[in-house]
Motif scaffolding. Sequence first.
Motif, PDB file in Angstrom:
ATOM      1  N   SER A 127     -17.419  -4.132  -9.582  1.00  0.00           N
ATOM      2  CA  SER A 127     -16.453  -3.623 -10.554  1.00  0.00           C
ATOM      3  C   SER A 127     -15.155  -3.192  -9.876  1.00  0.00           C
ATOM      4  CB  SER A 127     -17.058  -2.449 -11.319  1.00  0.00           C
ATOM      5  OG  SER A 127     -17.612  -1.485 -10.440  1.00  0.00           O
ATOM      6  N   ASP A 128     -14.141  -2.956 -10.677  1.00  0.00           N
ATOM      7  CA  ASP A 128     -12.805  -2.675 -10.163  1.00  0.00           C
ATOM      8  C   ASP A 128     -12.740  -1.411  -9.312  1.00  0.00           C
ATOM      9  OD1 ASP A 128     -11.754  -4.934 -11.282  1.00  0.00           O
ATOM     10  OD2 ASP A 128     -10.912  -3.931 -13.047  1.00  0.00           O
ATOM     11  N   ASP A 129     -13.599  -0.406  -9.593  1.00  0.00           N
ATOM     12  CA  ASP A 129     -13.556   0.809  -8.785  1.00  0.00           C
ATOM     13  C   ASP A 129     -13.994   0.540  -7.351  1.00  0.00           C
ATOM     14  OD1 ASP A 129     -16.107   0.298  -9.695  1.00  0.00           O
ATOM     15  OD2 ASP A 129     -16.642   2.396 -10.031  1.00  0.00           O
ATOM     16  N   PHE A 130     -14.979  -0.352  -7.163  1.00  0.00           N
ATOM     17  CA  PHE A 130     -15.388  -0.735  -5.813  1.00  0.00           C
ATOM     18  C   PHE A 130     -14.300  -1.561  -5.126  1.00  0.00           C
ATOM     19  CE2 PHE A 130     -19.603   0.260  -7.484  1.00  0.00           C
ATOM     20  CZ  PHE A 130     -20.183   0.903  -6.396  1.00  0.00           C
ATOM     21  N   ILE A 131     -13.721  -2.495  -5.860  1.00  0.00           N
ATOM     22  CA  ILE A 131     -12.655  -3.335  -5.299  1.00  0.00           C
ATOM     23  C   ILE A 131     -11.479  -2.470  -4.852  1.00  0.00           C
ATOM     24  CG2 ILE A 131     -10.937  -5.104  -5.860  1.00  0.00           C
ATOM     25  CD1 ILE A 131     -13.057  -6.332  -7.748  1.00  0.00           C
ATOM     26  N   ALA A 132     -11.093  -1.509  -5.692  1.00  0.00           N
ATOM     27  CA  ALA A 132      -9.964  -0.633  -5.368  1.00  0.00           C
ATOM     28  C   ALA A 132     -10.260   0.229  -4.152  1.00  0.00           C
ATOM     29  CB  ALA A 132      -9.622   0.245  -6.569  1.00  0.00           C
ATOM     30  N   ALA A 133     -11.500   0.746  -4.062  1.00  0.00           N
ATOM     31  CA  ALA A 133     -11.857   1.585  -2.916  1.00  0.00           C
ATOM     32  C   ALA A 133     -11.763   0.797  -1.617  1.00  0.00           C
ATOM     33  CB  ALA A 133     -13.271   2.140  -3.094  1.00  0.00           C
ATOM     34  N   ARG A 134     -12.266  -0.431  -1.641  1.00  0.00           N
ATOM     35  CA  ARG A 134     -12.223  -1.242  -0.423  1.00  0.00           C
ATOM     36  C   ARG A 134     -10.781  -1.597  -0.048  1.00  0.00           C
ATOM     37  NH1 ARG A 134     -13.247  -5.820   2.642  1.00  0.00           N
ATOM     38  NH2 ARG A 134     -15.173  -5.649   3.835  1.00  0.00           N
ATOM     39  N   PHE A 135      -9.979  -1.946  -1.055  1.00  0.00           N
ATOM     40  CA  PHE A 135      -8.591  -2.286  -0.770  1.00  0.00           C
ATOM     41  C   PHE A 135      -7.821  -1.075  -0.247  1.00  0.00           C
ATOM     42  CE2 PHE A 135      -4.129  -2.354  -2.024  1.00  0.00           C
ATOM     43  CZ  PHE A 135      -3.705  -3.464  -1.316  1.00  0.00           C
ATOM     44  N   ASP A 136      -8.082   0.100  -0.806  1.00  0.00           N
ATOM     45  CA  ASP A 136      -7.354   1.300  -0.373  1.00  0.00           C
ATOM     46  C   ASP A 136      -7.515   1.544   1.115  1.00  0.00           C
ATOM     47  OD1 ASP A 136      -6.349   1.799  -2.856  1.00  0.00           O
ATOM     48  OD2 ASP A 136      -7.794   3.380  -3.366  1.00  0.00           O
ATOM     49  N   PHE A 137      -8.700   1.213   1.653  1.00  0.00           N
ATOM     50  CA  PHE A 137      -8.866   1.409   3.101  1.00  0.00           C
ATOM     51  C   PHE A 137      -8.421   0.183   3.893  1.00  0.00           C
ATOM     52  CE2 PHE A 137     -11.243   0.992   7.065  1.00  0.00           C
ATOM     53  CZ  PHE A 137     -10.674   2.066   7.732  1.00  0.00           C
ATOM     54  N   TYR A 138      -9.091  -0.941   3.675  1.00  0.00           N
ATOM     55  CA  TYR A 138      -8.791  -2.119   4.501  1.00  0.00           C
ATOM     56  C   TYR A 138      -7.398  -2.677   4.226  1.00  0.00           C
ATOM     57  CZ  TYR A 138     -13.736  -2.257   5.824  1.00  0.00           C
ATOM     58  OH  TYR A 138     -14.981  -1.946   6.316  1.00  0.00           O
ATOM     59  N   GLY A 139      -6.945  -2.590   2.984  1.00  0.00           N
ATOM     60  CA  GLY A 139      -5.627  -3.107   2.652  1.00  0.00           C
ATOM     61  C   GLY A 139      -4.513  -2.135   2.976  1.00  0.00           C
ATOM     62  N   LYS A 140      -4.593  -0.935   2.409  1.00  0.00           N
ATOM     63  CA  LYS A 140      -3.493   0.029   2.575  1.00  0.00           C
ATOM     64  C   LYS A 140      -3.495   0.702   3.943  1.00  0.00           C
ATOM     65  CE  LYS A 140      -2.876   1.174  -2.334  1.00  0.00           C
ATOM     66  NZ  LYS A 140      -2.922   2.240  -3.360  1.00  0.00           N
ATOM     67  N   VAL A 141      -4.626   1.297   4.315  1.00  0.00           N
ATOM     68  CA  VAL A 141      -4.669   2.089   5.552  1.00  0.00           C
ATOM     69  C   VAL A 141      -4.551   1.206   6.782  1.00  0.00           C
ATOM     70  CG1 VAL A 141      -6.068   3.630   6.980  1.00  0.00           C
ATOM     71  CG2 VAL A 141      -5.981   3.957   4.498  1.00  0.00           C
ATOM     72  N   LEU A 142      -5.372   0.163   6.857  1.00  0.00           N
ATOM     73  CA  LEU A 142      -5.398  -0.652   8.072  1.00  0.00           C
ATOM     74  C   LEU A 142      -4.213  -1.598   8.199  1.00  0.00           C
ATOM     75  CD1 LEU A 142      -9.066  -1.728   8.870  1.00  0.00           C
ATOM     76  CD2 LEU A 142      -7.619  -0.079  10.045  1.00  0.00           C
ATOM     77  N   SER A 143      -3.732  -2.158   7.084  1.00  0.00           N
ATOM     78  CA  SER A 143      -2.680  -3.174   7.206  1.00  0.00           C
ATOM     79  C   SER A 143      -1.371  -2.818   6.520  1.00  0.00           C
ATOM     80  CB  SER A 143      -3.184  -4.519   6.666  1.00  0.00           C
ATOM     81  OG  SER A 143      -3.362  -4.470   5.267  1.00  0.00           O
ATOM     82  N   GLY A 144      -1.358  -1.737   5.721  1.00  0.00           N
ATOM     83  CA  GLY A 144      -0.109  -1.316   5.109  1.00  0.00           C
ATOM     84  C   GLY A 144       0.236  -2.007   3.809  1.00  0.00           C
ATOM     85  N   ARG A 145      -0.662  -2.835   3.291  1.00  0.00           N
ATOM     86  CA  ARG A 145      -0.398  -3.478   1.996  1.00  0.00           C
ATOM     87  C   ARG A 145      -0.369  -2.416   0.903  1.00  0.00           C
ATOM     88  NH1 ARG A 145      -5.177  -7.396   1.436  1.00  0.00           N
ATOM     89  NH2 ARG A 145      -4.205  -7.871  -0.573  1.00  0.00           N
ATOM     90  N   GLN A 146       0.450  -2.650  -0.097  1.00  0.00           N
ATOM     91  CA  GLN A 146       0.615  -1.672  -1.171  1.00  0.00           C
ATOM     92  C   GLN A 146      -0.109  -2.062  -2.451  1.00  0.00           C
ATOM     93  OE1 GLN A 146       4.861  -1.368  -1.504  1.00  0.00           O
ATOM     94  NE2 GLN A 146       5.131  -0.631   0.590  1.00  0.00           N
ATOM     95  N   GLU A 147      -0.328  -3.351  -2.644  1.00  0.00           N
ATOM     96  CA  GLU A 147      -1.031  -3.836  -3.833  1.00  0.00           C
ATOM     97  C   GLU A 147      -2.001  -4.929  -3.436  1.00  0.00           C
ATOM     98  OE1 GLU A 147       1.680  -5.280  -6.736  1.00  0.00           O
ATOM     99  OE2 GLU A 147       2.650  -3.332  -7.091  1.00  0.00           O
ATOM    100  N   ASN A 148      -3.124  -4.975  -4.148  1.00  0.00           N
ATOM    101  CA  ASN A 148      -4.088  -6.047  -3.922  1.00  0.00           C
ATOM    102  C   ASN A 148      -3.544  -7.359  -4.495  1.00  0.00           C
ATOM    103  OD1 ASN A 148      -6.429  -7.306  -3.121  1.00  0.00           O
ATOM    104  ND2 ASN A 148      -7.797  -5.962  -4.277  1.00  0.00           N
TER     105      ASN A 148
END
Length: 678
Positions: free
Chosen positions: A322-343
């Motif tokens: 579900s979207d809550d799991f997808i968002a949680a994973r993106f918030d770390f691997y996407g935002k924190v590790l790579s600096g992406r702002q949106e999935n």
Amino acid sequence: MKTKQYVAVTALMLVAMTGCTGQQGTGNVAGIDPTNLDPTVTAGEDFYCYACGGWMKKHPLTPEYSRYGTFEALMENNQKQLKELIEGFASGQNQPGTLGQKIGDLYNMAMDSTTLNKEGIAPIKEQLEKIGGLTDKKQIIPMVAELLNAGVGTYFSNYVYADPKNSSMNIFQLNQGGINLGEKEYYLDTDSVTAGIRENYKAYIVKLFTHAGFSADEAVKKMADVMEIETAIAKESFNAVQQRDPEANYHKMSFAELKSTFQGIDWEAYLKGLGISSVDELNVGQIEPIKEVDRLINTLPVSKHVAYMQYNLLDAAANYLSDDFIAARFDFYGKVLSGRQENQPRWKRAVNAVDNMLGEAVGQMYVEKYFPAAAKERMVSLVKNLQTALGERIQAQTWMNDSTKVKAMEKLAAFHVKVGYPDKWKDYSSLEIKKDSYWANVCRANKWVLTDMYSRLGKPVDKEEWLMTPQTVNAYYNPSTNEICFPAGILQYPFFDMNADDACNYGAIGVVIGHEMTHGFDDQGRQFDKNGNLTDWWSPEDAERFTSRTKVMEDFFNGIEVLPGLKANGALTLGENIADHGGLKVAYLAFQNATKDAPLGVVDGFTPEQRFFLSYATVWAGNIRDEEIRSRTKSDPHSLSRWRVNGALPQIQAWYDAFGITSDDSMYIAPEKRVDIW
């Protein structure tokens, strides 16, 4: 999927991207778009900005990306083409069991956010509960195998591929694993940036457990258990530089020796769980981290292992829930590790999922529509010209003796060249795609891959197998088969342009070809002979002279400051930097050979030689976030794009000649201090 197949290939870019030849070139015989340049910067001051500054201004970073360059631009175009093909099946009626049914149903499930959000944790609930029911340490290894079959990696990894010292035969191989941050430094370094990443990682683990229905207190305790195990494994793991040493990562042993070396791991249960009847001998890449896993399994309470395996399941499945799991994973691997702002938008993620699970099925349809035969023919011709030029470069080296040159030429002549797409496509008929759940299909797809891989155990290596799909925008050299591979996806502008002249194509795809060829003679590739066996075929004197020359390159890149207080890693990037250096020299010589009887003229104010180097730089144009710079500097064996230009070109005399670079220019390096290998 979480698992990796650890085959020692050296690719042009670490990240594989989907794509194929659908994008048009410049339409200009020179292959150069003047608007990509920044005329306010001089060539000798900052060639990367001079050649790519205009492109960078035209393509600012959007919230979706941590890096956006020519590779990503091609991916954007190619994803749209893949989407068109895939949606053709997704919107139609397909016969059960056909590739169309599998592609269409998988894509539709990936796109169905309503169902996924309604299901929540349900698709993995049974697996979570089964892990939670473990009470005895004897149950751990069978569960490890069960999770691996579903695509969930845990304490260590395995794969079946060529024995590094008997390259004609496939062998079972064990490698380190178990640390989800990828690099051991994330767990051990104490600088403020790394410590901050670690704290965010802990928060992410807690969030996954709470999303899965555990209480806040339970989630915090489970997070501590996960960090205890991952940190312990990290302490004993090889770092990225150590993993580049082929000899240090080779420990061949019998199955009896495996059991005596790691007595606390039930290897019979592990193999049985994977569906492997027996293994006579195998290679263990790294002894120490697997010994640590042995210790952890036999000393820590089972409850800690339960938390660790449950987390690995949650982390692996998050993108398919579900979207809550997808968002949680993106918030770390996407935002924190790579600096992406949106999935990425859902359709891109769905396209990527289909491409990952049914890659050659998509690829077969793709090349039929987008890959012209003329491109393959011209590419084959270019490869032959580059082989000739590399042979000339080998013969010209004064630091290498004749006996080593003979063997180097034999290896060059034995290169197995792959262009475009495989002659034989994978058969997906035994892979079932059902309408039960998205995650269940991910598990079945992963099991299909493993079953296919394990079926090769003890059999001869299939040297016609491709390790990239044809729609991948990348290229690779595989030392075990001594092959160079150029998928259809990379044969498009700015790498390759059927409309452009030789100055453009030799400067771009020519350097790519030379790059992959040079990998056969870089600090890793040179340790493999013409048959792909890990063996020393160099004279001691030549090996010493080679090492002293590569040390110049390592030291040069160690001195580059990529961010304030952060230096590049010359040892980690040495192989790729050698390949860039050799690729440039070999391609430039091949370009001279190709045009000597019919010299090219000046076009748009640029000489042929200038267009060669401008084309090379254009390949690496791009913008990147600081977070991504830090991440790649820690883990990527490739130098950052800026330094694949500004670090590589000042070592090449022809670049100085082409642009009139003098000692007054900031990029100037005195001849005696330049790298000179191939």
